[in-house]
Design a protein around this motif. Structure first.
Motif, mmCIF file in Angstrom:
data_model
loop_
_atom_site.group_PDB
_atom_site.id
_atom_site.type_symbol
_atom_site.label_atom_id
_atom_site.label_comp_id
_atom_site.label_asym_id
_atom_site.label_seq_id
_atom_site.Cartn_x
_atom_site.Cartn_y
_atom_site.Cartn_z
ATOM 1 N N CYS A 9 0.788 -0.967 0.137
ATOM 2 C CA CYS A 9 -0.067 -0.059 0.083
ATOM 3 C C CYS A 9 0.949 1.339 0.001
ATOM 4 C CB CYS A 9 -0.878 0.142 1.309
ATOM 5 S SG CYS A 9 -2.455 -1.273 1.163
ATOM 6 N N PHE A 10 2.061 1.213 0.725
ATOM 7 C CA PHE A 10 2.636 2.526 0.794
ATOM 8 C C PHE A 10 3.935 2.545 0.163
ATOM 9 C CE2 PHE A 10 -0.370 2.357 4.176
ATOM 10 C CZ PHE A 10 -0.907 3.503 4.252
ATOM 11 N N GLY A 11 4.552 1.287 -0.463
ATOM 12 C CA GLY A 11 5.637 1.264 -0.937
ATOM 13 C C GLY A 11 6.543 0.480 -0.086
ATOM 14 N N SER A 12 7.779 -0.085 -0.535
ATOM 15 C CA SER A 12 8.839 -0.736 0.367
ATOM 16 C C SER A 12 9.452 0.304 1.039
ATOM 17 C CB SER A 12 9.777 -1.484 -0.474
ATOM 18 O OG SER A 12 9.242 -2.148 -1.529
ATOM 19 N N ARG A 13 9.756 -0.091 2.501
ATOM 20 C CA ARG A 13 10.264 0.689 3.743
ATOM 21 C C ARG A 13 11.223 -0.294 4.587
ATOM 22 N NH1 ARG A 13 8.609 3.873 0.453
ATOM 23 N NH2 ARG A 13 7.103 5.783 0.928
ATOM 24 N N PRO A 14 12.201 0.109 4.884
ATOM 25 C CA PRO A 14 12.841 -0.917 5.731
ATOM 26 C C PRO A 14 11.951 -0.913 7.171
ATOM 27 C CG PRO A 14 14.444 0.801 5.038
ATOM 28 C CD PRO A 14 13.139 1.249 4.729
ATOM 29 N N LEU A 15 11.176 -0.068 7.596
ATOM 30 C CA LEU A 15 10.347 -0.262 8.714
ATOM 31 C C LEU A 15 9.313 -1.409 8.461
ATOM 32 C CD1 LEU A 15 9.087 0.323 11.199
ATOM 33 C CD2 LEU A 15 7.720 2.120 10.290
ATOM 34 N N HIS A 16 8.820 -1.605 7.047
ATOM 35 C CA HIS A 16 7.900 -2.625 6.989
ATOM 36 C C HIS A 16 8.354 -3.766 6.937
ATOM 37 C CE1 HIS A 16 5.836 0.770 4.352
ATOM 38 N NE2 HIS A 16 5.572 1.034 5.619
ATOM 39 N N TYR A 17 9.794 -3.985 6.337
ATOM 40 C CA TYR A 17 10.710 -5.410 6.352
ATOM 41 C C TYR A 17 11.011 -5.616 7.781
ATOM 42 C CZ TYR A 17 10.967 -5.452 1.396
ATOM 43 O OH TYR A 17 10.542 -5.309 0.021
ATOM 44 N N GLY A 18 11.232 -4.612 8.519
ATOM 45 C CA GLY A 18 11.413 -4.904 10.076
ATOM 46 C C GLY A 18 10.086 -5.575 10.728
ATOM 47 N N ILE A 19 8.939 -5.177 10.240
ATOM 48 C CA ILE A 19 7.788 -5.760 10.736
ATOM 49 C C ILE A 19 7.683 -7.038 10.424
ATOM 50 C CG2 ILE A 19 5.342 -5.687 10.813
ATOM 51 C CD1 ILE A 19 5.388 -2.818 10.542
#
Length: 186
Positions: A61-71
């Motif tokens: 939904c919001f694009g790849s982010r390190p935070l999302h991969y961290g989750i």
């Protein structure tokens, strides 16, 4: 040499979200067809897959982010801990395990393998994804048809699992060896 997935990262994240949704749909279908209710550790593993899905959903939904991969990484680690705990509970010779096996392995063993694969996948995505697939402002992006399908599959199984868990456990702790739904007659 710069390593990058470029425009394929949204598609890869959508496919990963579909994969996690498929795992949850398969487990729920197995639960219904074989009438094998998930134990508390099984429910924790489903929660781990749900949280992995949340991280992937954010990427879609919001694009790849390190935070999302961290989750994804932290959720996969938590899910793997509960899966390995269950493997260790049933590792003794002669122990039949919990539930029916699928392709020779119990679901908790498959879950441990899947969580490990998700950890490796997340590490690779962090190495190769240049995080430029979403808007630079951090706002919403428009998922394509694959992303929309992945979102629908994930959100629907998330709601179904939440309802099923509420029917199975009610407001109290789930039974160690569930034999029926607490909130359904029968």
């Amino acid at each position: 040499m710069k390593l990058s997935l470029g425009r394929t990262a949204p598609c890869v994240n959508s496919l990963a979200l579909l994969g996690v949704s498929g795992i949850l749909w398969f487990a729920f279908g197995w639960q219904l067809v074989l009438q094998e209710l998930p134990c508390p550790l099984c429910l924790l593993q489903r929660a781990g897959f749900a949280m992995v899905g949340i991280g992937l959903l954010l990427n879609v939904c919001f694009g790849s982010r390190p935070l999302h991969y961290g989750i994804v990484v932290i959720s996969a680690l938590a899910g793997m801990v509960s899966a390995v705990r269950q493997v260790l509970l049933h590792i003794a010779p002669g122990d039949p395990g919990f539930g029916s096996p699928f392709l020779g392995l119990h679901f908790y063993t498959w879950a441990a393998v899947a969580f490990f694969a998700l950890l490796v996948w997340s590490g690779l995505m962090l190495m190769f994804d240049d995080m430029a697939s979403g808007p630079e402002s951090g706002g919403r992006r428009r998922p394509g048809w694959l992303g929309k399908l992945a979102i629908a599959a994930f959100l629907s199984i998330l709601l179904i699992n939440a309802a099923s868990t509420a029917l199975e456990c009610g407001f109290g702790p789930c039974p160690d060896n569930p034999t029926g739904y607490q909130w359904l007659p029968g």
